[in-house]
Scaffold this active site. Sequence first.
Site, PDB file in Angstrom:
ATOM      1  N   HIS A  82      -3.355  -5.383   1.651  1.00 47.18           N
ATOM      2  CA  HIS A  82      -2.661  -5.666   2.919  1.00 47.18           C
ATOM      3  C   HIS A  82      -2.730  -7.134   3.335  1.00 47.18           C
ATOM      4  O   HIS A  82      -3.522  -7.486   4.217  1.00 47.18           O
ATOM      5  CB  HIS A  82      -3.303  -4.848   4.043  1.00 47.18           C
ATOM      6  CG  HIS A  82      -3.027  -3.388   3.989  1.00 47.18           C
ATOM      7  ND1 HIS A  82      -1.893  -2.830   4.550  1.00 47.18           N
ATOM      8  CD2 HIS A  82      -3.731  -2.370   3.460  1.00 47.18           C
ATOM      9  CE1 HIS A  82      -1.919  -1.517   4.360  1.00 47.18           C
ATOM     10  NE2 HIS A  82      -3.017  -1.214   3.701  1.00 47.18           N
ATOM     11  N   CYS A 120       0.839  -1.209   0.000  1.00 46.67           N
ATOM     12  CA  CYS A 120       0.000   0.000   0.000  1.00 46.67           C
ATOM     13  C   CYS A 120       0.871   1.256   0.000  1.00 46.67           C
ATOM     14  O   CYS A 120       1.449   1.584  -1.024  1.00 46.67           O
ATOM     15  CB  CYS A 120      -0.959  -0.067   1.183  1.00 46.67           C
ATOM     16  SG  CYS A 120      -2.417   0.916   0.915  1.00 46.67           S
ATOM     17  N   GLU A 175      -0.873  -8.650   5.311  1.00 47.79           N
ATOM     18  CA  GLU A 175      -0.502  -8.783   6.735  1.00 47.79           C
ATOM     19  C   GLU A 175      -1.700  -8.589   7.662  1.00 47.79           C
ATOM     20  O   GLU A 175      -1.612  -8.872   8.844  1.00 47.79           O
ATOM     21  CB  GLU A 175       0.628  -7.802   7.082  1.00 47.79           C
ATOM     22  CG  GLU A 175       0.232  -6.346   7.278  1.00 47.79           C
ATOM     23  CD  GLU A 175      -0.092  -5.595   5.989  1.00 47.79           C
ATOM     24  OE1 GLU A 175      -0.043  -6.210   4.895  1.00 47.79           O
ATOM     25  OE2 GLU A 175      -0.402  -4.394   6.078  1.00 47.79           O
TER      26      GLU A 175
HETATM   27  N1  GLN Z   1      -3.515   6.324   1.245  1.00 50.76           N
HETATM   28  C1  GLN Z   1      -2.218   6.057   1.781  1.00 50.76           C
HETATM   29  C2  GLN Z   1      -1.144   6.841   1.018  1.00 50.76           C
HETATM   30  O1  GLN Z   1      -1.426   7.459   0.049  1.00 50.76           O
HETATM   31  C3  GLN Z   1      -1.904   4.567   1.757  1.00 50.76           C
HETATM   32  C4  GLN Z   1      -2.855   3.818   2.642  1.00 50.76           C
HETATM   33  C5  GLN Z   1      -2.297   2.547   3.223  1.00 50.76           C
HETATM   34  O2  GLN Z   1      -1.088   2.307   3.247  1.00 50.76           O
HETATM   35  N2  GLN Z   1      -3.181   1.736   3.758  1.00 50.76           N
HETATM   36  O3  GLN Z   1      -0.020   6.828   1.377  1.00 50.76           O
END
Ligand code: GLN
Length: 204
Positions: free
Chosen positions: A176, A84, A178
Amino acid sequence: MLPTVQPRIGVLALQGDFALHRKTLARLGAPSVEVRKASGLPGLDGLIIPGGESSTMLKLLKEEDFFDPILDFHRAGGALYGTCAGAILLASEVENPAQDSFGLLDVRIRRNGYGRQIDSHLGEIPCPALGEPPLPLVMIRGPVITAVGPDVRVLASWRGHAALVQQGRVLASTFHPELTEDTRVHAWFLREVAGSGTNSRGNR
Ligand code: GLN
């Protein structure tokens, strides 16, 4: 048969959900360490960059003089896995808004591309490389990969966009793993990306 030597993995612990990555690795029998400074990198085979807020992590990495050492770590053969926000940091191009990144994964990525917090969702994502059943998916303000370079292997896609990708020793997921009980993505990272621990970086 020789016992498998697990690669030595660090989890970037500046911000975000680093503890859950360590828990997943522990379930696979892989020891890990939290990495807060560049001095924590030597001797590692791989580094996980967790989810969180990519802009905050970027700011902390720069303030701590920790940005270039991660590039050097990768250049010297270190494997990277970003989830992410971590995937955003690895990308070659970031939009919505544009921000600096490591540029180690040839994808264009759009922050919050699946919508706002309220649009966070669960699902099941097929991933032929990891077999059946499909992976459970947790998407939290995740980015959308909007373009993929020719050297990037797309391992799984979600809603028409690459969501688990690999380019050599870089792995990234916009979701995610994890946060689920499923350990297959981390197992893939240990085995296929960070190497088998058999002197993959020549620095043992
Ligand atoms: N929206 C976050 C970003 O732009 C990422 C979100 C996440 O890691 N769950 O960094």
